[in-house]
Design a protein around this motif. Sequence first.
Motif, PDB file in Angstrom:
ATOM      1  N   ASN B 286      11.231  -2.024  -3.828  1.00  0.00           N
ATOM      2  CA  ASN B 286      12.105  -1.721  -2.701  1.00  0.00           C
ATOM      3  C   ASN B 286      12.088  -0.262  -2.301  1.00  0.00           C
ATOM      4  OD1 ASN B 286      13.813  -4.091  -1.799  1.00  0.00           O
ATOM      5  ND2 ASN B 286      13.569  -4.328  -3.992  1.00  0.00           N
ATOM      6  N   GLU B 287      11.799   0.577  -3.286  1.00  0.00           N
ATOM      7  CA  GLU B 287      11.750   1.999  -2.957  1.00  0.00           C
ATOM      8  C   GLU B 287      10.558   2.276  -2.056  1.00  0.00           C
ATOM      9  OE1 GLU B 287      12.731   4.849  -5.655  1.00  0.00           O
ATOM     10  OE2 GLU B 287      13.940   3.597  -6.948  1.00  0.00           O
ATOM     11  N   LYS B 289       9.175   0.524   0.331  1.00  0.00           N
ATOM     12  CA  LYS B 289       9.293   0.257   1.764  1.00  0.00           C
ATOM     13  C   LYS B 289      10.268   1.223   2.448  1.00  0.00           C
ATOM     14  CE  LYS B 289      12.671  -3.426   1.546  1.00  0.00           C
ATOM     15  NZ  LYS B 289      12.849  -4.836   1.387  1.00  0.00           N
ATOM     16  N   PHE B 290      11.047   1.944   1.644  1.00  0.00           N
ATOM     17  CA  PHE B 290      11.962   2.888   2.272  1.00  0.00           C
ATOM     18  C   PHE B 290      11.396   4.295   2.370  1.00  0.00           C
ATOM     19  CE2 PHE B 290      14.966  -0.352   2.410  1.00  0.00           C
ATOM     20  CZ  PHE B 290      15.820   0.030   3.413  1.00  0.00           C
ATOM     21  N   LEU B 291      10.136   4.437   1.972  1.00  0.00           N
ATOM     22  CA  LEU B 291       9.500   5.733   2.197  1.00  0.00           C
ATOM     23  C   LEU B 291       9.311   5.914   3.693  1.00  0.00           C
ATOM     24  CD1 LEU B 291       6.820   5.925  -0.600  1.00  0.00           C
ATOM     25  CD2 LEU B 291       8.896   7.234  -0.384  1.00  0.00           C
ATOM     26  N   PRO B 292       9.587   7.077   4.204  1.00  0.00           N
ATOM     27  CA  PRO B 292       9.422   7.267   5.640  1.00  0.00           C
ATOM     28  C   PRO B 292       7.962   7.155   6.063  1.00  0.00           C
ATOM     29  CG  PRO B 292      10.263   9.251   4.570  1.00  0.00           C
ATOM     30  CD  PRO B 292      10.056   8.257   3.508  1.00  0.00           C
ATOM     31  N   HIS B 295       4.808   9.505   5.152  1.00  0.00           N
ATOM     32  CA  HIS B 295       4.942  10.129   3.841  1.00  0.00           C
ATOM     33  C   HIS B 295       3.718   9.788   2.998  1.00  0.00           C
ATOM     34  CE1 HIS B 295       6.536  10.627  -0.279  1.00  0.00           C
ATOM     35  NE2 HIS B 295       7.202  11.619   0.279  1.00  0.00           N
ATOM     36  N   ASP B 297       3.277   8.861   0.076  1.00  0.00           N
ATOM     37  CA  ASP B 297       3.365   7.678  -0.776  1.00  0.00           C
ATOM     38  C   ASP B 297       3.638   6.400   0.011  1.00  0.00           C
ATOM     39  OD1 ASP B 297       5.136   9.646  -3.209  1.00  0.00           O
ATOM     40  OD2 ASP B 297       3.000   9.238  -3.038  1.00  0.00           O
TER      41      ASP B 297
END
Lengths: 309, 298
Positions: B286-287, B289-292, B295, B297
Amino acid sequence: MLEVRNLRKEYGGLTAVQGISFNLHPGDIFGFIGSNGAGKTTTIRMLATLLEPTAGTAVLNDSDIRIDPMGVRRMIGYMPDFFGLYDDVKVWEYLDFFAAIYRVPNRQRADVIDSVLELTNLTLKKDAFVQSLSRGMQQRLCLARCLVHDPALLLLDEPASGLDPRARAELKELIAELGRMGKIVIVSSHILPELADFCNTVGIIERGELLAFGPVSKIVGEMQPHRVLAIQVLRDVEAVVRQVANMPHVISAAAVSEGDVRVEFSGDIEAQVEFLAALVAKGATVATFREDSADLEDVFLKLTTGALN
Amino acid sequence: MTQFDWKELIVHNPMLIEITRFRRRYFTFTGANSVGGVVLGLILICYATLVLIVVENRNSISPIALITFQTGLLCLFAPMTLYQSIAGERERRSWDLLLAAPITKSQIVVGKFMGAIAALGIAVGMLQVPVLIAASSYEKSDWRNVVMADAVSVTFLMCVCSLTLLFSARVKRGLMALGATLGSLMTVLVVIPSIIGVGSSDRHGSDVSLFLHPFYVLNRIGEVDEYYSRARLMSPSGATVLSYGSSPSDSYVQAFWWGWPQAFTYLGLAIVLLGWAANTLNFAENEVKFLPQGHKDA
């Protein structure tokens, strides 16, 4: 009680939330305000134990999100900004599924489901398939799902997005009712006037930084310490401005457009009445006279720059 | 694992709602999905045709051949049943709701698995009708071999289900999971055996290298069954001229190595794959898909 202590989230070199802290008590309805990308959803997801904080923590009724995430999950109802509903299940089955996950005892489940359906006004749709519901009903079903285990904290991320005015009004009333039931409710939204209606506490976040936190009236008061009076006169605006500038309690006076005068006033309501009487006595042709109070939107626009993370 | 853990996984697992969802999706005409009803109708027509064919030719169709057909059919059906199970949760974004709820990852994986097994169990059960008809009328068959072949078929099916779940847990899109599973099956069941077939022309080499190939195993069980039955027929008095478990003379591997060893291996592999799938869910998907956007990564 929810204590958020220096909560911080970094993605690589990017800081999404910059160590925010606040406390909320049972019955608090907290409006979380910020532009897209300001860090609202990241904060809510950390509180929902979906994201691990880089630093800091939050404690809900003595359960720490980092040490006891399962314990925290049992006490929260998380409603993201999307429905995430299952197809092929009926409304009551969907709620029964989540009631089972939250370990609501078998013999209580039917009653719990009936009561949350009643609270969310979905009783008539109990046997309908989830995907057959309208958007507003699906939203209410999501809220019903959050309530099956009687959570202490509700995290509602953009709950009113995409709803028609009637559904919004119903949702607003429902959230207010949840606050009256003693739950801590955290609501993020872009629709500021709506938040101001039912939130007793707001927080403004930008670039992951909590710029303001507290009751709406306090934040507005801090932002605008003096009364602002808007006066419309029919003639001689410049003369009126000169007269007003020399009157008691007036901090500043300026003509803002043809016939309109804006006055910063430090007196109370009694002084305001006397001020109007004196102005008329001096022959000013006052057409309208009102206090121009700032609202949440003004405060938000004043505090934030619109910058994104 | 304690008794409590087992109960949480098997008996009180809320994810067992998957059984209802699978049943409604694949085995009812009155569900929300009308296309599903049409497909079910077509499947039932095909099934009735199969049963009629078996009844008409009951003396000449080997039950083990039918089990081989069942294995092939369900090898395709299982990935299509399960490919959306976890990847679909992500696509539908209901995944977050599960992750934010007090449910363990093992419960999620086992619940999904059991839902699929229950659905496929109905299919296997239905396919047992023609198998039973053939087994009761086909003289050459030994019931023990039929049961063993069925065990190989069902455990391999469980293995395929676990593999599909693993892929579904590791990828973001359901179709990627389907493609990866079918591609893996194609590689393991077709491509590698073809390469081995080119490399080794004798039966001994194939017996060893295709020891875990389900269709090869079923074929060998069929051969052993035929061989054993011929020997039984040669002795009209009913005296067994070969002991059970002996093998055809061209077989390198003894007959008792075909069937149960593979079934237990498949079962073990299914458990390992399920464990891997549950462990996969621990990574912070889940982390990601929340990367802008943009970015490094992301």
